[in-house]
Design a protein around this motif. Sequence first.
Motif, PDB file in Angstrom:
ATOM      1  N   PHE A 143      -4.552   6.008   4.102  1.00  0.00           N
ATOM      2  CA  PHE A 143      -4.462   5.084   2.983  1.00  0.00           C
ATOM      3  C   PHE A 143      -5.634   5.272   2.041  1.00  0.00           C
ATOM      4  O   PHE A 143      -6.735   5.580   2.479  1.00  0.00           O
ATOM      5  N   LYS A 187      -9.878  -6.046   1.353  1.00  0.00           N
ATOM      6  CA  LYS A 187      -9.199  -5.025   2.160  1.00  0.00           C
ATOM      7  C   LYS A 187     -10.165  -4.379   3.139  1.00  0.00           C
ATOM      8  O   LYS A 187      -9.840  -4.193   4.313  1.00  0.00           O
ATOM      9  N   TYR A 239      -7.799   3.007  -0.539  1.00  0.00           N
ATOM     10  CA  TYR A 239      -8.087   1.670  -1.057  1.00  0.00           C
ATOM     11  C   TYR A 239      -8.781   1.835  -2.399  1.00  0.00           C
ATOM     12  O   TYR A 239      -9.850   2.433  -2.480  1.00  0.00           O
ATOM     13  N   ILE A 265       0.826  -1.208   0.000  1.00  0.00           N
ATOM     14  CA  ILE A 265       0.000   0.000   0.000  1.00  0.00           C
ATOM     15  C   ILE A 265       0.857   1.254   0.000  1.00  0.00           C
ATOM     16  O   ILE A 265       1.980   1.260   0.491  1.00  0.00           O
TER      17      ILE A 265
END
Length: 152
Positions: A56, A67, A58, A45
């Motif tokens: 983060f 995830k 996704y 990631i």
Amino acid sequence: MADNVDPERVRGGEMTDAEIDAFLREQGTGVLALADGGRAYAVPISFGYEAGRAVFAYWQFGADSEKIAYSEATERACLAVYETNTQFDWQSVLAFGPLEELTPKEWTDVGELMDDNAWSPDLSDVGKRRLSIVGYEMDIESVTGLQARRPE
């Protein structure tokens, strides 16, 4: 370790809080380790960082996302970030903390943080798949770092 490698030559030392902070600010990729009971899931990631938190993005290619499922089940995630130049010149940091999904407003607010050191893949070849982005934040509760910075 191979029998012909002297452990004294490759042993690392602890990083200071300032060194850890600088390292995480310089990096932009790592591995996010998640767990659901006895099942583990690790995700390469990219991340944005500022002291005390990592964010983060996704990339979701449909309705089902492992995830997201693992992120929701994980009580305490681990972000592993490392850089290896040689066996004598390397750094490794582990950051631990809970994950929380960001609201659209929060996601907009952390965009600059992502721009500072995260990167986004080129998804131009994805085509007509359904693609959405979900933001998560890790509240970093504890962090450790090791490094070896010895000339060869």
